[in-house]
Scaffold this motif. Structure first.
Motif, PDB file in Angstrom:
ATOM      1  N   LEU A  74       0.836  -1.200   0.000  1.00 18.41           N
ATOM      2  CA  LEU A  74       0.000   0.000   0.000  1.00 18.41           C
ATOM      3  C   LEU A  74       0.871   1.250   0.000  1.00 18.41           C
ATOM      4  O   LEU A  74       0.652   2.165  -0.805  1.00 18.41           O
ATOM      5  N   ILE A  75       1.873   1.316   0.876  1.00 18.99           N
ATOM      6  CA  ILE A  75       2.719   2.505   0.977  1.00 18.99           C
ATOM      7  C   ILE A  75       3.485   2.724  -0.328  1.00 18.99           C
ATOM      8  O   ILE A  75       3.583   3.862  -0.817  1.00 18.99           O
ATOM      9  N   ALA A  76       3.998   1.661  -0.930  1.00 20.68           N
ATOM     10  CA  ALA A  76       4.713   1.788  -2.209  1.00 20.68           C
ATOM     11  C   ALA A  76       3.776   2.321  -3.295  1.00 20.68           C
ATOM     12  O   ALA A  76       4.142   3.213  -4.071  1.00 20.68           O
ATOM     13  N   GLU A  77       2.564   1.793  -3.366  1.00 14.71           N
ATOM     14  CA  GLU A  77       1.582   2.241  -4.365  1.00 14.71           C
ATOM     15  C   GLU A  77       1.161   3.686  -4.105  1.00 14.71           C
ATOM     16  O   GLU A  77       1.040   4.485  -5.037  1.00 14.71           O
ATOM     17  N   LEU A  78       0.940   4.030  -2.845  1.00 19.79           N
ATOM     18  CA  LEU A  78       0.544   5.393  -2.494  1.00 19.79           C
ATOM     19  C   LEU A  78       1.626   6.393  -2.889  1.00 19.79           C
ATOM     20  O   LEU A  78       1.336   7.405  -3.532  1.00 19.79           O
ATOM     21  N   GLU A  79       2.872   6.124  -2.549  1.00 20.33           N
ATOM     22  CA  GLU A  79       3.956   7.042  -2.908  1.00 20.33           C
ATOM     23  C   GLU A  79       4.139   7.125  -4.428  1.00 20.33           C
ATOM     24  O   GLU A  79       4.425   8.192  -4.962  1.00 20.33           O
ATOM     25  N   HIS A  80       3.956   5.998  -5.123  1.00 20.72           N
ATOM     26  CA  HIS A  80       4.046   6.010  -6.587  1.00 20.72           C
ATOM     27  C   HIS A  80       3.003   6.957  -7.179  1.00 20.72           C
ATOM     28  O   HIS A  80       3.306   7.767  -8.061  1.00 20.72           O
ATOM     29  N   TRP A  81       1.755   6.864  -6.720  1.00 19.46           N
ATOM     30  CA  TRP A  81       0.685   7.682  -7.293  1.00 19.46           C
ATOM     31  C   TRP A  81       0.767   9.135  -6.856  1.00 19.46           C
ATOM     32  O   TRP A  81       0.407  10.037  -7.622  1.00 19.46           O
ATOM     33  N   ILE A  82       1.275   9.399  -5.665  1.00 14.49           N
ATOM     34  CA  ILE A  82       1.513  10.789  -5.272  1.00 14.49           C
ATOM     35  C   ILE A  82       2.550  11.397  -6.208  1.00 14.49           C
ATOM     36  O   ILE A  82       2.362  12.498  -6.727  1.00 14.49           O
ATOM     37  N   ALA A  83       3.641  10.674  -6.464  1.00 15.06           N
ATOM     38  CA  ALA A  83       4.686  11.169  -7.360  1.00 15.06           C
ATOM     39  C   ALA A  83       4.161  11.341  -8.781  1.00 15.06           C
ATOM     40  O   ALA A  83       4.395  12.363  -9.430  1.00 15.06           O
ATOM     41  N   ARG A  84       3.434  10.355  -9.267  1.00 17.15           N
ATOM     42  CA  ARG A  84       2.918  10.424 -10.642  1.00 17.15           C
ATOM     43  C   ARG A  84       1.951  11.589 -10.824  1.00 17.15           C
ATOM     44  O   ARG A  84       2.030  12.333 -11.808  1.00 17.15           O
ATOM     45  N   CYS A  85       1.030  11.746  -9.876  1.00 19.04           N
ATOM     46  CA  CYS A  85       0.029  12.803  -9.996  1.00 19.04           C
ATOM     47  C   CYS A  85       0.622  14.190  -9.783  1.00 19.04           C
ATOM     48  O   CYS A  85       0.015  15.189 -10.171  1.00 19.04           O
ATOM     49  N   THR A  86       1.806  14.277  -9.202  1.00 14.66           N
ATOM     50  CA  THR A  86       2.466  15.558  -9.009  1.00 14.66           C
ATOM     51  C   THR A  86       2.933  16.140 -10.333  1.00 14.66           C
ATOM     52  O   THR A  86       2.975  17.365 -10.512  1.00 14.66           O
ATOM     53  N   ILE A  87       3.235  15.281 -11.311  1.00 18.66           N
ATOM     54  CA  ILE A  87       3.756  15.761 -12.595  1.00 18.66           C
ATOM     55  C   ILE A  87       2.840  15.454 -13.780  1.00 18.66           C
ATOM     56  O   ILE A  87       3.061  15.938 -14.879  1.00 18.66           O
ATOM     57  N   TRP A  88       1.791  14.677 -13.588  1.00 22.09           N
ATOM     58  CA  TRP A  88       0.927  14.210 -14.668  1.00 22.09           C
ATOM     59  C   TRP A  88      -0.041  15.304 -15.108  1.00 22.09           C
ATOM     60  O   TRP A  88      -0.823  15.808 -14.324  1.00 22.09           O
ATOM     61  N   ALA A  89       0.003  15.667 -16.361  1.00 15.00           N
ATOM     62  CA  ALA A  89      -0.960  16.595 -16.937  1.00 15.00           C
ATOM     63  C   ALA A  89      -1.909  15.783 -17.819  1.00 15.00           C
ATOM     64  O   ALA A  89      -1.530  15.338 -18.899  1.00 15.00           O
ATOM     65  N   ARG A  90      -3.125  15.575 -17.368  1.00 12.21           N
ATOM     66  CA  ARG A  90      -4.079  14.737 -18.095  1.00 12.21           C
ATOM     67  C   ARG A  90      -4.721  15.449 -19.274  1.00 12.21           C
ATOM     68  O   ARG A  90      -5.269  14.813 -20.145  1.00 12.21           O
ATOM     69  N   GLU A  91      -4.718  16.779 -19.262  1.00 13.99           N
ATOM     70  CA  GLU A  91      -5.375  17.534 -20.327  1.00 13.99           C
ATOM     71  C   GLU A  91      -4.456  18.623 -20.839  1.00 13.99           C
ATOM     72  O   GLU A  91      -3.642  19.162 -20.113  1.00 13.99           O
ATOM     73  N   GLU A  92      -4.643  18.959 -22.099  1.00 13.62           N
ATOM     74  CA  GLU A  92      -3.940  20.113 -22.678  1.00 13.62           C
ATOM     75  C   GLU A  92      -4.657  21.387 -22.207  1.00 13.62           C
ATOM     76  O   GLU A  92      -5.728  21.347 -21.643  1.00 13.62           O
TER      77      GLU A  92
END
Length: 139
Positions: A120-138
């Motif tokens: 859980l902690i590994a997945e949570l940190e992964h998604w926090i990091a990903r969502c910090t830089i992820w731009a889903r829309e132009e």
């Protein structure tokens, strides 16, 4: 025995010492965090349904971790990542004048279920990091 002011005593309190260390970049607002390092063993006493909640308004993501069913030793952690699309003008441009909130247009972009606290902690940190830089829309 010396009595410390509350602001000096808190870092030594069990509630603080048992908190799960997490890597959380700037931009996240933590609504609540009840993740404890002691959750790595017995799952019997985990309750309150939602045990972690964070929002990144700038990136328009919400991450929630629940434990379901509550107080059930056979329960599991459920992580959900939600994205709220930008409101748009008639010409398709982002509207900056609308207050941020999650509504019926919100999209679930990821779910994860596990009984393993380290996973859980590994997945949570992964998604926090990903969502910090992820731009889903132009723009």
């Amino acid at each position: 025995m010396k009595i410390l002011p509350y602001y000096e005593a808190f870092p030594d309190s069990p509630a603080y010492r048992e908190m799960q260390p997490l890597r959380i970049p700037a931009g996240w607002r933590i609504g609540w965090n009840q993740l404890l390092v002691t959750m790595d063993g017995d799952l019997t006493d985990i309750g309150g349904s939602s045990v972690f909640h964070a929002t990144n308004e700038g990136r328009r993501f919400n991450i929630d971790v629940e434990f379901r069913p509550e107080f059930d030793p056979e329960g599991a952690f459920h992580l959900t990542v939600i994205y709220q699309p930008w409101p748009r003008t008639d010409r398709g441009r982002r509207r900056q004048d609308v207050p941020f909130r999650f509504d019926g247009d919100a999209q679930t972009v990821h779910t994860f279920e596990t009984r393993s606290y380290p996973h859980l902690i590994a997945e949570l940190e992964h998604w926090i990091a990903r969502c910090t830089i992820w731009a889903r829309e132009e723009n």
